[in-house]
Motif scaffolding. Structure first.
Motif: not given
Length: 97
Positions: A30, A32-33
């Motif tokens: 994961e 950022e975005g």
């Protein structure tokens, strides 16, 4: 980072065979975005729609087996996914949220 897996034991009485079915095994990184997902993963196209389409298939333990591949998901005003899957090929999907 997240690792997910699903295994299921099975025995087929008529065929005299059994074992353990690896239904899912995937890693999600994961950012950022953005998310990067790779491995044997569940894949349903059109999530949230009335008639979503799944590329998963029925495994020997009667559970849904994921498909082998990798995809990148972006989040924002629209969610998009781009990826490649061994049996199915290239995937591109955009959903307005």
């Amino acid at each position: 980072m997240r690792l997910s897996y699903a295994i299921a034991p099975y025995w087929r009485f008529g065929l005299g065979e059994g074992g353990i079915s690896l239904e899912q095994l995937y890693l999600v990184v994961e950012g950022e975005g953005l998310d990067l997902t790779l491995g044997r993963l569940p894949l349903t196209l059109g999530e949230g729609r009335l008639f979503p389409f799944s590329w998963d298939r029925l495994g020997p333990a009667a559970g849904m087996e994921g498909v082998w591949g990798v995809f990148l998901t972006g989040y924002g005003e629209a969610r998009w996914r781009v990826g490649y899957f061994l049996d199915q090929g290239v995937l591109a999907e955009v959903a307005v949220v």
